[in-house]
Design a protein around this motif. Structure first.
Motif, mmCIF file in Angstrom:
data_model
loop_
_atom_site.group_PDB
_atom_site.id
_atom_site.type_symbol
_atom_site.label_atom_id
_atom_site.label_comp_id
_atom_site.label_asym_id
_atom_site.label_seq_id
_atom_site.Cartn_x
_atom_site.Cartn_y
_atom_site.Cartn_z
ATOM 1 N N GLY A 131 0.628 9.506 4.005
ATOM 2 C CA GLY A 131 -0.199 9.815 3.681
ATOM 3 C C GLY A 131 -0.842 10.523 4.829
ATOM 4 N N GLY A 132 -2.369 10.778 4.721
ATOM 5 C CA GLY A 132 -3.174 11.322 5.425
ATOM 6 C C GLY A 132 -2.712 10.753 6.923
ATOM 7 N N ALA A 133 -2.805 9.536 6.970
ATOM 8 C CA ALA A 133 -2.559 8.502 8.156
ATOM 9 C C ALA A 133 -1.224 9.163 8.759
ATOM 10 C CB ALA A 133 -3.075 7.558 7.747
ATOM 11 N N ALA A 152 9.815 7.097 4.863
ATOM 12 C CA ALA A 152 10.099 6.641 4.531
ATOM 13 C C ALA A 152 8.765 6.200 3.555
ATOM 14 C CB ALA A 152 10.837 5.103 4.502
ATOM 15 N N ASN A 153 8.992 5.811 2.409
ATOM 16 C CA ASN A 153 7.323 6.487 1.260
ATOM 17 C C ASN A 153 7.786 6.093 0.310
ATOM 18 O OD1 ASN A 153 4.639 6.305 1.359
ATOM 19 N ND2 ASN A 153 4.895 8.774 0.247
ATOM 20 N N ARG A 154 6.645 5.617 -0.362
ATOM 21 C CA ARG A 154 7.245 4.713 -2.140
ATOM 22 C C ARG A 154 6.702 5.905 -2.921
ATOM 23 N NH1 ARG A 154 1.747 1.870 -4.183
ATOM 24 N NH2 ARG A 154 1.003 4.394 -3.494
ATOM 25 N N THR A 155 6.934 7.866 -2.757
ATOM 26 C CA THR A 155 7.064 8.375 -3.356
ATOM 27 C C THR A 155 7.311 9.763 -2.317
ATOM 28 O OG1 THR A 155 4.482 8.089 -3.935
ATOM 29 C CG2 THR A 155 5.522 10.179 -4.865
ATOM 30 N N VAL A 156 9.186 9.816 -2.560
ATOM 31 C CA VAL A 156 9.760 10.531 -1.932
ATOM 32 C C VAL A 156 9.596 11.457 -1.409
ATOM 33 C CG1 VAL A 156 12.133 10.629 -1.612
ATOM 34 C CG2 VAL A 156 11.502 8.116 -3.083
ATOM 35 N N ALA A 157 8.678 12.321 -2.572
ATOM 36 C CA ALA A 157 8.706 13.915 -2.189
ATOM 37 C C ALA A 157 7.623 13.834 -1.066
ATOM 38 C CB ALA A 157 8.454 14.563 -3.617
ATOM 39 N N ARG A 158 6.354 12.734 -0.459
ATOM 40 C CA ARG A 158 5.923 13.310 -0.011
ATOM 41 C C ARG A 158 6.091 12.980 1.442
ATOM 42 N NH1 ARG A 158 0.334 9.831 -0.330
ATOM 43 N NH2 ARG A 158 -0.931 11.794 0.073
ATOM 44 N N ALA A 159 7.483 12.266 1.230
ATOM 45 C CA ALA A 159 7.667 11.991 3.027
ATOM 46 C C ALA A 159 9.029 12.671 3.206
ATOM 47 C CB ALA A 159 9.129 10.908 2.305
ATOM 48 N N SER A 195 -1.374 2.540 3.342
ATOM 49 C CA SER A 195 -2.729 1.317 2.962
ATOM 50 C C SER A 195 -2.278 0.325 2.113
ATOM 51 C CB SER A 195 -3.974 2.618 2.592
ATOM 52 O OG SER A 195 -3.475 2.958 1.453
ATOM 53 N N ALA A 196 -0.229 -0.036 2.515
ATOM 54 C CA ALA A 196 -0.373 -1.277 1.236
ATOM 55 C C ALA A 196 -1.364 -2.842 1.687
ATOM 56 C CB ALA A 196 0.941 -1.539 0.932
ATOM 57 N N SER A 197 -1.573 -2.620 2.768
ATOM 58 C CA SER A 197 -2.369 -4.178 3.114
ATOM 59 C C SER A 197 -3.521 -3.799 3.191
ATOM 60 C CB SER A 197 -1.564 -4.180 4.466
ATOM 61 O OG SER A 197 -2.754 -3.010 5.462
ATOM 62 N N LEU A 198 -4.516 -2.892 2.683
ATOM 63 C CA LEU A 198 -5.514 -2.953 2.270
ATOM 64 C C LEU A 198 -6.045 -3.319 0.800
ATOM 65 C CD1 LEU A 198 -7.242 1.111 2.668
ATOM 66 C CD2 LEU A 198 -7.734 -1.605 4.108
ATOM 67 N N LYS A 199 -4.789 -3.417 -0.087
ATOM 68 C CA LYS A 199 -4.586 -4.618 -1.028
ATOM 69 C C LYS A 199 -3.438 -5.903 -0.924
ATOM 70 C CE LYS A 199 -3.908 0.142 -2.742
ATOM 71 N NZ LYS A 199 -3.200 0.898 -2.722
ATOM 72 N N GLY A 200 -3.928 -5.873 0.515
ATOM 73 C CA GLY A 200 -3.071 -7.140 0.584
ATOM 74 C C GLY A 200 -1.147 -6.706 -0.445
ATOM 75 N N ASP A 201 -0.548 -5.956 0.020
ATOM 76 C CA ASP A 201 0.415 -5.836 -0.358
ATOM 77 C C ASP A 201 1.728 -4.858 1.196
ATOM 78 O OD1 ASP A 201 0.853 -5.741 -2.686
ATOM 79 O OD2 ASP A 201 -0.028 -3.828 -3.648
ATOM 80 N N LEU A 202 2.210 -5.009 0.598
ATOM 81 C CA LEU A 202 3.715 -4.666 1.339
ATOM 82 C C LEU A 202 4.563 -3.176 1.270
ATOM 83 C CD1 LEU A 202 5.344 -8.305 2.720
ATOM 84 C CD2 LEU A 202 3.912 -6.740 4.187
ATOM 85 N N PRO A 203 4.449 -3.047 1.846
ATOM 86 C CA PRO A 203 6.348 -1.532 1.502
ATOM 87 C C PRO A 203 7.367 -2.410 1.624
ATOM 88 C CG PRO A 203 4.729 -1.219 3.895
ATOM 89 C CD PRO A 203 4.677 -2.446 3.172
#
Ligand code: ATR
Length: 275
Positions: A131-133, A152-159, A195-203
């Motif tokens: 993402g932007g960061a 590496a990204n959840r949405t590969v196309a962005r990576a 930003s996964a950890s904002l929701k308490g998530d992990l990649p």
């Protein structure tokens, strides 16, 4: 003598540490700087920026959710802002034209390399997120000439889009993109820019990205160990850092851009840690 006026603009903004950081820089350097926080309405960021500069303001830092708008609004962009696609620093040039800069990438490089002594040249680096960061920091990271960078990204196309964009400028470095499942470790350095950890998530990566000497860096920071760094510690990481140092270093670079004076950062980082 009246102080020169600076501010950080965001929405929300009350949590921002920037006024505290810049007032510590002003105290330390003796620069005549006053720094406040401004909450811009979501629908009128441009109006807020113009009002600030029309009333004599000298420089702005820009934070969520306005960094891309700041980039678009500016009449000129520094090269690093151009590549970052977002701006965290604004000022007027000698012709009173609005210039956009981005100091985030320099911030993470200085924190890793200078504050923590992490070698970047020749390193094998994994960057999580696209993402932007992440876009904001990839250029300065690649300038340090790591051996390879995997985005590496959840949405590969962005990576993939980021790898294409930065591959053009850094042809000597092995730069690749993939989904979390395809990542094969270990790495010398793992940077979490999601930003996964904002929701308490992990990649969703496996722990084999972490080897005995892997440095783990979460671009987020919090009073407690971040969710990502806790995961890394639980899986054997020995050196984990959060993004507080990056925050102070990006501020120091903005202060330098505006004032031509470089604050000393280590005491400020210490002070914020204990606030
Ligand atoms: P930012 O400015 O913080 O980078 P962004 O541009 O919205 O914000 O990007 C958020 C990043 O965190 C993206 O890489 C996003 O992955 P997607 O591109 O697939 O959306 C990632 N992200 C957010 N929540 C996530 C989660 N729960 N798990 C994994 N990645 C996540």
């Amino acid at each position: 003598m009246t102080n020169d006026l600076y501010a950080v603009v965001g929405n929300p903004i009350s949590h921002s540490k920037s006024p505290r950081i810049h007032s510590l820089f002003a105290q330390q350097t003796g620069e005549a700087v006053e720094y406040t926080a401004i909450q811009a309405p979501l629908e009128d960021f441009a109006g807020t920026v113009h009002h600030f500069f029309d009333h004599g303001g000298k420089g702005l830092n820009i934070t969520v959710p306005f960094k891309e708008q700041a980039w678009t609004l500016a009449e000129h962009r520094t090269h690093r802002a151009e590549l970052a696609g977002a701006a965290n620093t604004l000022y007027l040039d000698q012709e009173d034209q609005l210039v956009a800069d981005n100091t985030d990438g320099v911030g993470i490089v200085r924190d890793l390399r200078d504050n923590h002594g992490v070698p970047l040249k020749g390193a094998r680096v994994l960057v999580l997120g696209a993402g932007g960061a992440v876009r904001g920091v990839l250029g300065p990271l690649l300038d340090e000439q790591p051996a390879s960078v995997v985005v590496a990204n959840r949405t590969v196309a962005r990576a993939e889009a980021l790898a294409r964009l930065f591959g053009r400028e850094h042809s000597g470095i092995e730069l690749s993109a993939c989904g979390f499942e395809q990542v094969e470790g270990p790495f010398d350095l793992v940077i979490n820019g999601t930003s996964a950890s904002l929701k308490g998530d992990l990649p969703a990566i496996t722990a084999d990205v972490i080897g005995a000497d892997t440095v783990v860096y979460d671009m987020m920071y919090s009073l407690q160990t971040t969710t990502f760094n806790q995961w890394a510690l639980d899986h054997g990481a020995v050196r984990v850092f959060d993004g507080l140092g990056m925050l102070v270093e990006q501020a120091a670079e903005a202060f330098f851009v505006w004032r031509g004076v470089r604050p000393e950062t280590s005491a400020v980082i210490e002070e914020l840690r204990t606030d």
